[in-house]
Structures are given as C-alpha cells and as structure tokens.
Design a protein around this motif. Structure first.
Motif, short mmCIF file in Angstrom:
data_model
loop_
_atom_site.label_atom_id
_atom_site.label_comp_id
_atom_site.label_asym_id
_atom_site.label_seq_id
_atom_site.Cartn_x
_atom_site.Cartn_y
_atom_site.Cartn_z
N ALA A 10 122.83 5.54 59.84
CA ALA A 10 121.82 6.10 60.74
C ALA A 10 120.48 6.25 60.01
O ALA A 10 119.41 5.95 60.58
CB ALA A 10 122.29 7.46 61.27
N HIS A 11 120.52 6.70 58.76
CA HIS A 11 119.30 6.86 57.97
C HIS A 11 118.60 5.53 57.78
O HIS A 11 117.38 5.41 57.97
CB HIS A 11 119.66 7.47 56.60
N GLN A 14 117.24 4.26 61.29
CA GLN A 14 116.21 5.05 61.95
C GLN A 14 115.05 5.45 61.03
O GLN A 14 113.89 5.43 61.46
CB GLN A 14 116.83 6.32 62.56
N VAL A 15 115.34 5.81 59.80
CA VAL A 15 114.29 6.28 58.90
C VAL A 15 113.62 5.13 58.17
O VAL A 15 112.42 4.92 58.25
CB VAL A 15 114.85 7.31 57.89
N THR A 18 111.70 2.28 60.31
CA THR A 18 110.63 2.64 61.26
C THR A 18 109.34 3.12 60.58
O THR A 18 108.46 3.64 61.25
CB THR A 18 111.12 3.76 62.20
N ARG A 22 105.39 4.76 62.34
CA ARG A 22 105.16 6.21 62.41
C ARG A 22 104.37 6.74 61.22
O ARG A 22 104.55 7.88 60.81
CB ARG A 22 106.51 6.94 62.54
N MET A 200 110.13 12.40 62.61
CA MET A 200 109.94 10.96 62.51
C MET A 200 109.96 10.38 63.91
O MET A 200 111.03 10.17 64.50
CB MET A 200 111.02 10.35 61.62
N THR A 203 112.68 8.40 66.36
CA THR A 203 114.02 8.54 65.78
C THR A 203 114.58 9.89 66.15
O THR A 203 113.89 10.72 66.74
CB THR A 203 113.97 8.45 64.23
N ARG A 204 115.83 10.14 65.76
CA ARG A 204 116.45 11.45 65.96
C ARG A 204 116.42 12.26 64.67
O ARG A 204 117.16 13.22 64.51
CB ARG A 204 117.91 11.29 66.43
N PHE A 205 115.57 11.83 63.72
CA PHE A 205 115.52 12.43 62.39
C PHE A 205 114.29 13.29 62.17
O PHE A 205 113.19 12.98 62.65
CB PHE A 205 115.48 11.33 61.31
#
Length: 275
Positions: A10-11, A14-15, A18, A22, A200, A203-205
């Motif tokens: 996931a990291h 998403q992180v 991206t 962002r 972020m 994302t969901r982070f």
C-alpha cells in the motif's frame, strides 16, 4: 489487521508512486523516466519507483544523470533509497559519490490502531498552530533538539500551510511554568515538542512528521500523545493509514502502539565539492 507485506505494498502504490502529483507549490519536478528529480527552496530530492526490472546499465544511468543534473546546478541533493529498491542501486549511488546518512525505518499502521496511543501529560497542552510566530518557535525548538540551525523549517511549514492548508496539521506541545523540570519561572509557555500530520492527496495515507521533544521532557508520553492527536485528525480527514520515517528513538514506541516496520530508508546525499 494488515500484514507488513500488505502495508508495504500500500505504501509503495500510494505514497511512493504519487510524489509528482502532490508536491508543495514551491517544489519543481524534473522527471527522468522512472526517476523524479525535484528542486525545492531547501534541499533537492530524487525519488524513484524502486526501479524493479530495470537493467543494471539503466539504473547506473539514472544515478549518473541525476548527479550531473545537480552538479551543473551546484546543488546538494538527497536520493531517497528504500531497502526494497533495485539490488544494485546502493552500489551505483555510492560509486557516483552519494554518501549515506542514518538509516530510518519505514513504519506504517492503520489510523484506527493508534487513536489511543497516549494522553497529554499533566502541565502540558497540545494545540494546532498555523501562524508564523508559532512556526518560528517550533523551528527554534527543533534547532535545540538537533543542535543545528533549523530556521528553514519555519519557511517550509509556512509554505505548506499557505499552499494547501487542508493537507497539513501542525501541533505544538507547550508546558506550563509549574510543570518545568527545573521549576524556574518563564515569561512564556515553552514549546517542548512539535509534530505535524501531512496528508498525501489522492491517497489514504498521512505522514507523521516532526515528532521531536526537548531532551528534558522526554519519557513523559508527549510523543505518544502527539501521535494520538494526529491520528484523530487523520480519522476526521478520512485517512486509513499513517506512515513514519522513524528514527531508532521512535520506532520501538510506534511498534508498541500497533504499527509495523515494513522497510528501511536511507538518505543518500550528494554534495558539490567546494570550488
């Protein structure tokens, strides 16, 4: 509960994938295929997607071009390296003159797992701040913690607050005079710790950044209370995950709270030779 492998996936998706979408308004991208070179008002950065499946020659080319780009600008640059990156990347970075700084742990957890991380100790107040005077006080506190001039931090936080106020929440922990360890009177409440949540977008982070405490105030639970407060803000913003590049001071605390170390990261820094 997610496994460390699921949290790392996931990291990365998403992180890491991206960054270009962002960045703060004051950052300028200079893309090179699967590598993103970024100039900022402070230190420049290089990010990659890990370069899985890329040939050794291509990896070496990415590194060499990045170094040459910043050499031409006479600028220092940090390449953000992760332990699950291409196996030859570290060697190529070192061969090109990049120097490793301290390794940090990439720690990821679910927001819901750290909502009750800790309570604010007696005599200490946590509040959200955005004004320049408070940001300067945070920078002064960080300078004391790290024994370096961190005055640039006030500019960086102010840029983020001005550019995208919904995507950052800056918190300070302040002590009452009566709570001071030396019991000395103080003209104003003392900033004893600070931390910020960076959302972020897309994302969901959220990233837990900062998290520094003056030496004489450590061991009282202020760090854990700042984690909990940022988790509550993250939940209100609809985030699912929190990520920290954690020092060895904070990693054990975070793991006890229910987060997982999913990888390590090392800043590899190239600095121009003095002319």
């Amino acid at each position: 509960t997610s496994t460390p492998a699921e949290l790392l996936a996931a990291h990365d998706a998403q992180v890491r994938a991206t960054v270009a979408a962002r960045m703060p308004l004051t950052w300028t991208p200079h893309p090179d295929g699967r590598v993103l070179r970024v100039t900022t008002p402070h230190r420049a950065f290089v990010f990659s997607d890990g370069l899985a499946g890329v040939s050794d020659d291509e990896v070496e080319g990415y590194v060499r071009r990045a170094r040459d780009f910043f050499a031409e600008r006479n600028e220092a640059v940090e390449w953000k390296y992760y332990s699950n990156d291409h196996p030859r990347l570290r060697g190529f970075l070192e061969a090109a003159g990049f120097v490793p700084e301290d390794e940090e742990s990439v720690v990821v957890g679910r927001v819901t797992d750290v909502l009750d991380a800790g309570r604010v100790p007696e005599g200490v107040t946590i509040r959200a701040v955005a004004g320049r005077a408070d940001l300067d006080r945070i920078a002064a506190m960080e300078s004391e913690v790290w024994s370096q001039d961190w005055s640039w931090l006030a500019d960086d936080l102010a840029d983020r607050v001005a550019g995208s106020p919904d995507d950052i929440a800056v918190l300070v922990a302040e002590a009452d005079d009566a709570a001071r360890p030396d019991h000395t009177a103080h003209p104003a409440r003392t900033v004893v710790a600070a931390a910020w949540l960076v959302v972020m977008p897309g994302t969901r982070f959220g990233g837990l950044w900062g998290g520094s405490t003056l030496a004489e105030w450590r061991g009282r639970g202020i760090y854990r209370a700042l984690v909990a407060e940022r988790a509550r803000i993250a939940r209100a913003k609809g985030l699912e995950f929190l990520q920290v590049d954690a020092s060895e001071d904070s990693r054990p605390i975070l793991e006890r709270l229910g987060t997982f170390k999913v990888a390590t990261t090392i800043p590899y820094v190239w600095t121009p030779r003095a002319s």
